[in-house]
Design a protein around this motif. Structure first.
Motif, PDB file in Angstrom:
ATOM      1  N   VAL A 290      13.899  38.660  19.927  1.00  0.00           N
ATOM      2  CA  VAL A 290      13.169  39.555  20.840  1.00  0.00           C
ATOM      3  C   VAL A 290      13.446  39.233  22.310  1.00  0.00           C
ATOM      4  CG1 VAL A 290      11.343  39.918  19.145  1.00  0.00           C
ATOM      5  CG2 VAL A 290      11.072  38.113  20.876  1.00  0.00           C
ATOM      6  N   SER A 291      14.432  38.351  22.550  1.00  0.00           N
ATOM      7  CA  SER A 291      14.830  37.973  23.916  1.00  0.00           C
ATOM      8  C   SER A 291      13.668  37.386  24.709  1.00  0.00           C
ATOM      9  CB  SER A 291      15.416  39.182  24.658  1.00  0.00           C
ATOM     10  OG  SER A 291      16.560  39.665  23.994  1.00  0.00           O
ATOM     11  N   SER A 292      12.947  36.462  24.074  1.00  0.00           N
ATOM     12  CA  SER A 292      11.888  35.728  24.756  1.00  0.00           C
ATOM     13  C   SER A 292      12.412  34.348  25.130  1.00  0.00           C
ATOM     14  CB  SER A 292      10.669  35.584  23.850  1.00  0.00           C
ATOM     15  OG  SER A 292       9.743  34.651  24.397  1.00  0.00           O
ATOM     16  N   ARG A 293      11.966  33.837  26.275  1.00  0.00           N
ATOM     17  CA  ARG A 293      12.372  32.472  26.640  1.00  0.00           C
ATOM     18  C   ARG A 293      11.229  31.474  26.550  1.00  0.00           C
ATOM     19  NH1 ARG A 293      13.287  32.103  33.211  1.00  0.00           N
ATOM     20  NH2 ARG A 293      12.334  34.095  33.774  1.00  0.00           N
ATOM     21  N   LEU A 294      10.078  31.901  26.018  1.00  0.00           N
ATOM     22  CA  LEU A 294       8.941  30.989  25.919  1.00  0.00           C
ATOM     23  C   LEU A 294       8.305  31.076  24.539  1.00  0.00           C
ATOM     24  CD1 LEU A 294       7.120  28.986  27.547  1.00  0.00           C
ATOM     25  CD2 LEU A 294       5.573  30.920  27.901  1.00  0.00           C
ATOM     26  N   ILE A 295       8.098  29.914  23.930  1.00  0.00           N
ATOM     27  CA  ILE A 295       7.406  29.807  22.640  1.00  0.00           C
ATOM     28  C   ILE A 295       6.169  28.951  22.819  1.00  0.00           C
ATOM     29  CG2 ILE A 295       7.527  28.855  20.294  1.00  0.00           C
ATOM     30  CD1 ILE A 295      10.553  29.401  20.392  1.00  0.00           C
ATOM     31  N   LEU A 296       5.044  29.441  22.317  1.00  0.00           N
ATOM     32  CA  LEU A 296       3.812  28.675  22.254  1.00  0.00           C
ATOM     33  C   LEU A 296       3.471  28.464  20.783  1.00  0.00           C
ATOM     34  CD1 LEU A 296       1.701  30.558  24.963  1.00  0.00           C
ATOM     35  CD2 LEU A 296       3.077  28.489  25.274  1.00  0.00           C
ATOM     36  N   ALA A 297       3.038  27.272  20.437  1.00  0.00           N
ATOM     37  CA  ALA A 297       2.727  26.957  19.040  1.00  0.00           C
ATOM     38  C   ALA A 297       1.433  26.153  18.962  1.00  0.00           C
ATOM     39  CB  ALA A 297       3.865  26.160  18.398  1.00  0.00           C
ATOM     40  N   LEU A 305      -1.359  22.218  21.342  1.00  0.00           N
ATOM     41  CA  LEU A 305      -0.426  23.233  21.814  1.00  0.00           C
ATOM     42  C   LEU A 305       0.950  22.621  22.033  1.00  0.00           C
ATOM     43  CD1 LEU A 305      -0.074  26.194  23.017  1.00  0.00           C
ATOM     44  CD2 LEU A 305      -0.385  25.094  25.252  1.00  0.00           C
ATOM     45  N   ALA A 306       1.963  23.273  21.469  1.00  0.00           N
ATOM     46  CA  ALA A 306       3.356  22.906  21.737  1.00  0.00           C
ATOM     47  C   ALA A 306       4.024  24.020  22.517  1.00  0.00           C
ATOM     48  CB  ALA A 306       4.103  22.644  20.431  1.00  0.00           C
ATOM     49  N   VAL A 307       5.048  23.658  23.307  1.00  0.00           N
ATOM     50  CA  VAL A 307       5.746  24.620  24.166  1.00  0.00           C
ATOM     51  C   VAL A 307       7.249  24.386  24.067  1.00  0.00           C
ATOM     52  CG1 VAL A 307       6.094  25.423  26.530  1.00  0.00           C
ATOM     53  CG2 VAL A 307       3.804  24.697  25.797  1.00  0.00           C
ATOM     54  N   ALA A 308       7.995  25.473  23.936  1.00  0.00           N
ATOM     55  CA  ALA A 308       9.457  25.410  23.989  1.00  0.00           C
ATOM     56  C   ALA A 308       9.952  26.497  24.934  1.00  0.00           C
ATOM     57  CB  ALA A 308      10.071  25.570  22.607  1.00  0.00           C
ATOM     58  N   GLU A 309      11.050  26.213  25.632  1.00  0.00           N
ATOM     59  CA  GLU A 309      11.592  27.161  26.602  1.00  0.00           C
ATOM     60  C   GLU A 309      13.107  27.226  26.463  1.00  0.00           C
ATOM     61  OE1 GLU A 309      10.618  27.880  31.235  1.00  0.00           O
ATOM     62  OE2 GLU A 309      11.811  26.086  30.857  1.00  0.00           O
ATOM     63  N   TYR A 432       8.181  32.238  36.265  1.00  0.00           N
ATOM     64  CA  TYR A 432       9.243  33.212  36.037  1.00  0.00           C
ATOM     65  C   TYR A 432       9.249  34.284  37.125  1.00  0.00           C
ATOM     66  CZ  TYR A 432       9.379  31.094  31.359  1.00  0.00           C
ATOM     67  OH  TYR A 432       9.475  30.224  30.315  1.00  0.00           O
ATOM     68  N   GLN A 433       8.071  34.652  37.596  1.00  0.00           N
ATOM     69  CA  GLN A 433       7.968  35.620  38.683  1.00  0.00           C
ATOM     70  C   GLN A 433       8.625  35.084  39.952  1.00  0.00           C
ATOM     71  OE1 GLN A 433       6.942  38.688  38.564  1.00  0.00           O
ATOM     72  NE2 GLN A 433       7.000  39.153  40.761  1.00  0.00           N
ATOM     73  N   GLN A 434       8.585  33.753  40.123  1.00  0.00           N
ATOM     74  CA  GLN A 434       9.184  33.105  41.292  1.00  0.00           C
ATOM     75  C   GLN A 434      10.662  32.770  41.063  1.00  0.00           C
ATOM     76  OE1 GLN A 434       6.651  29.729  42.575  1.00  0.00           O
ATOM     77  NE2 GLN A 434       5.031  30.659  41.341  1.00  0.00           N
ATOM     78  N   LYS A 435      11.244  33.302  39.983  1.00  0.00           N
ATOM     79  CA  LYS A 435      12.649  33.039  39.627  1.00  0.00           C
ATOM     80  C   LYS A 435      12.882  31.565  39.315  1.00  0.00           C
ATOM     81  CE  LYS A 435      13.309  37.343  40.570  1.00  0.00           C
ATOM     82  NZ  LYS A 435      13.277  38.321  39.440  1.00  0.00           N
ATOM     83  N   SER A 436      11.847  30.903  38.823  1.00  0.00           N
ATOM     84  CA  SER A 436      11.946  29.499  38.425  1.00  0.00           C
ATOM     85  C   SER A 436      11.707  29.417  36.917  1.00  0.00           C
ATOM     86  CB  SER A 436      10.919  28.669  39.193  1.00  0.00           C
ATOM     87  OG  SER A 436      11.021  27.299  38.869  1.00  0.00           O
ATOM     88  N   SER A 437      11.493  28.212  36.419  1.00  0.00           N
ATOM     89  CA  SER A 437      11.208  28.018  34.996  1.00  0.00           C
ATOM     90  C   SER A 437      10.329  26.788  34.844  1.00  0.00           C
ATOM     91  CB  SER A 437      12.506  27.827  34.209  1.00  0.00           C
ATOM     92  OG  SER A 437      13.102  26.578  34.543  1.00  0.00           O
ATOM     93  N   CYS A 438       9.823  26.569  33.651  1.00  0.00           N
ATOM     94  CA  CYS A 438       8.993  25.378  33.415  1.00  0.00           C
ATOM     95  C   CYS A 438       9.811  24.109  33.639  1.00  0.00           C
ATOM     96  CB  CYS A 438       8.422  25.407  31.996  1.00  0.00           C
ATOM     97  SG  CYS A 438       7.329  26.804  31.668  1.00  0.00           S
TER      98      CYS A 438
END
Length: 585
Positions: A290-297, A305-309, A432-438
């Motif tokens: 689905v072209s997502s760059r963020l996973i929450l688990a 909570l787990a996070v993948a990017e 992401y709005q700031q053109k950055s990433s986690c």
């Protein structure tokens, strides 16, 4: 009649479940005396996490008998020490594991027998709901039937005090005493029509209250990007949907194979998102589709909570608990305090973390000026430390432990993967709005506060006596005393929270609470490295946590790798055949 025969008679007297009665009879038919002794001669321990263990027949396991006896003891203790406890009542929740609903009903029956008001959720709920509902309903105590992220054959019994914190010492000791005094069955069954289901009330109140953590009122712009979610076959999905609605966020995209409750956890050997890419394999496949760059688990009871990017090169980064904790801490410091106004001095805000978590929050506290406290591992300590800050008129912002447990704000005083999923979504979408990433923002925090890089892992250790012998060997490595060296790394301080020793103080006595029944040693190195070894309180694991700090990333990473190798080679691996590495190692 010998002791084992007496125990078998007791079991047959108290157990009314045909399945577990048959288990004991089958062992008798096979003349498996060793297994009968293992099942019956010891009692499952009631500790500060309550009960947790395999669902089998016998006093040493989780079953109808031990749950009933624990509930009778807990009920007796609460009735004795809490004025008006019966009117205040008990909150009971359960997850989607095998027998969780039955265990919850047994718990309710014990409290009904003593005329307690009983709030029993009518369906599966996340563990954070019981932590929230207990003080929200002004109940005397809360019980959650869950084994969190343990394998499918386990279950557990977690207890919250009236303030919503996990019970702590000495409650566990006194509850154990009351269990021993109330082994005889009070009742086989009670009329469950007398219970009150608080689900609608708690849902409305909880989601209304967590909405205050949204940054939308402060004009923070969020990117419109899809977010993938997995419940890891647990209870989280329906509740995370509602948390996103409370934050006015678009709904998550579910990992369909794992989103519904399934007590057999068919797609994962260990239903623990902390295990990394193996546990998140299906979520990663969904995100790429689905072209997502963020996973929450969430884990199965949704308190973690787990996070993948997805990174710029297409690879996936699974953040560890310290990395997620640092991102949350910065978010809380930057945005979370806005609700209290600009005139509140920094030291009136507070954060908490644990002795095996990264020291980076301590570094942040020193630089930014907020109040900070380090406590022992476990949210029984974290929640009570947060409560201490609140009682002393501090604004509590955030706490975490490295095992992906996060508590954002003061809506409830336990880790919570439901509200933290929505909060982290806003955090990421803002970046992401700031053109950055986690990952890019994490790197900027390292440049600001120094690279605090850790390596945390574990070995399996199934025999408690072997665990004890490993730690006792470490205590005598240097001419009968604690080691002064680990490979080429000089040790300048040793803290042993099993024995109460800490040579960082003139008295050589530890300040943090100690426990002779749990193994935990921390070594502080001359180069700034820290290594902690501890036995898990809920799983057969010997865990190690190693951290290095510095301004040069490559140097910190290289030195960390060398230090981890030295810790394993010198402290752990020389003990032949006593430790088993995880399968992916």
């Amino acid at each position: 009649m010998n002791n084992l025969e007496q125990l078998i008679q007791q079991w047959r007297k108290w157990d009314t479940n045909p399945a577990t009665l048959k288990e004991i009879q089958d062992l008798l038919d096979k003349k498996d005396e060793n297994e009968l002794k293992a099942r019956l001669e010891s009692r499952i321990a009631f500790g500060t996490a309550g009960l947790r263990g395999p669902m089998k027949a016998g006093f040493s396991c989780m079953n109808d008998v031990t749950v009933r006896q624990a509930s009778q003891g807990l009920c007796s203790y609460v009735d004795k020490v809490t004025p008006n406890a019966r009117h205040m009542g008990v909150v009971i929740g359960y997850d989607g594991r095998h027998h969780s609903k039955e265990f919850a009903n047994i718990t309710a029956q014990a409290f009904l027998k003593k005329n307690f008001k009983v709030y029993l959720f009518e369906t599966i709920v996340p563990t954070p709901f019981v932590a929230f509902a207990t003080p929200e309903l002004k109940a005397a105590v809360g019980v959650m039937i869950t084994a969190s992220h343990n394998p499918k054959d386990d279950n557990g019994y977690k207890v919250y005090w009236h303030d919503g914190c996990q019970i702590n010492t000495p409650h566990d000791k006194y509850i154990s005493q009351h269990i021993e005094s109330n082994l005889e069955t009070w009742t086989e069954s009670c009329d469950l029509s007398k219970v009150v289901c608080p689900l609608k009330q708690i849902e409305q109140s909880y989601f209304s209250k967590i909405a205050k953590y949204s940054v939308a009122p402060y004009g923070v712009e969020l990117a419109k990007e899809p977010i993938v979610y997995t419940a890891m076959h647990g209870v989280g999905y329906n509740y995370v949907i509602q948390s996103f609605e409370a934050f006015k966020l678009p709904p998550v995209i579910p990992t369909e194979q794992q989103v519904g409750p399934d007590a057999d956890f068919p797609t994962v050997a260990f239903p623990n998102p902390e295990e990394g890419k193996g546990a998140l394999k299906l979520a990663i496949e969904t995100a790429e589709r689905v072209s997502s760059r963020l996973i929450l688990a969430n884990d199965p009871d949704a308190d973690r909570l787990a996070v993948a990017e997805r990174q710029a090169d297409g690879s996936w980064k699974v953040f560890n608990g310290n990395e997620i904790g640092v991102l949350f801490a910065d978010w809380a410091w930057t945005h979370g305090r806005k609700a209290f106004g600009d005139n509140v001095p920094p030291n009136k805000f507070a954060m908490v973390t644990t002795a095996v978590s990264s020291s980076m929050m301590n570094t942040m506290a020193k630089k930014e000026g907020f109040s900070y406290r380090e406590v022992l591992t476990g949210f029984k300590w974290v929640g009570n430390a947060a409560l201490d800050f609140i009682k002393s008129d501090h604004h509590f912002l955030f706490a975490y432990e490295e095992a992906i447990g996060f508590m954002y704000g003061d809506v409830s005083l336990d880790k919570d993967g439901v509200r933290c999923a929505a909060i982290f979504a806003e955090l990421a979408l803002s970046l992401y709005q700031q053109k950055s990433s986690c990952q890019e923002h994490l790197d900027s925090l390292y440049k600001k506060y120094g690279y605090h890089i850790s390596k945390n892992r574990y070995f399996f250790c199934y025999d408690p006596k072997k665990m004890e012998s490993i730690f006792n060997r470490i205590r005598s490595l240097h001419n009968g005393t604690y080691p002064s060296q680990c490979g080429s790394f000089k040790i300048v301080r040793t803290r042993d929270l099993t024995t109460g020793y800490d040579d960082g103080f003139e008295t050589k006595k530890a300040i943090l609470p100690t426990s002779s029944s749990t193994q935990m040693i921390t070594f502080y190195f001359e180069n700034g490295g820290i290594a902690t070894l501890r036995g898990s309180g809920t799983e057969p694991k010997l865990k190690y946590y190693v951290e290095m700090v510095g301004q040069d990333k490559s140097n910190v990473e290289q030195t960390l790798g060398q230090l981890v190798k030295s810790v394993i080679d010198e402290f752990l691996c020389p003990v032949e055949n006593q430790l088993t590495p995880p399968k992916d190692d």
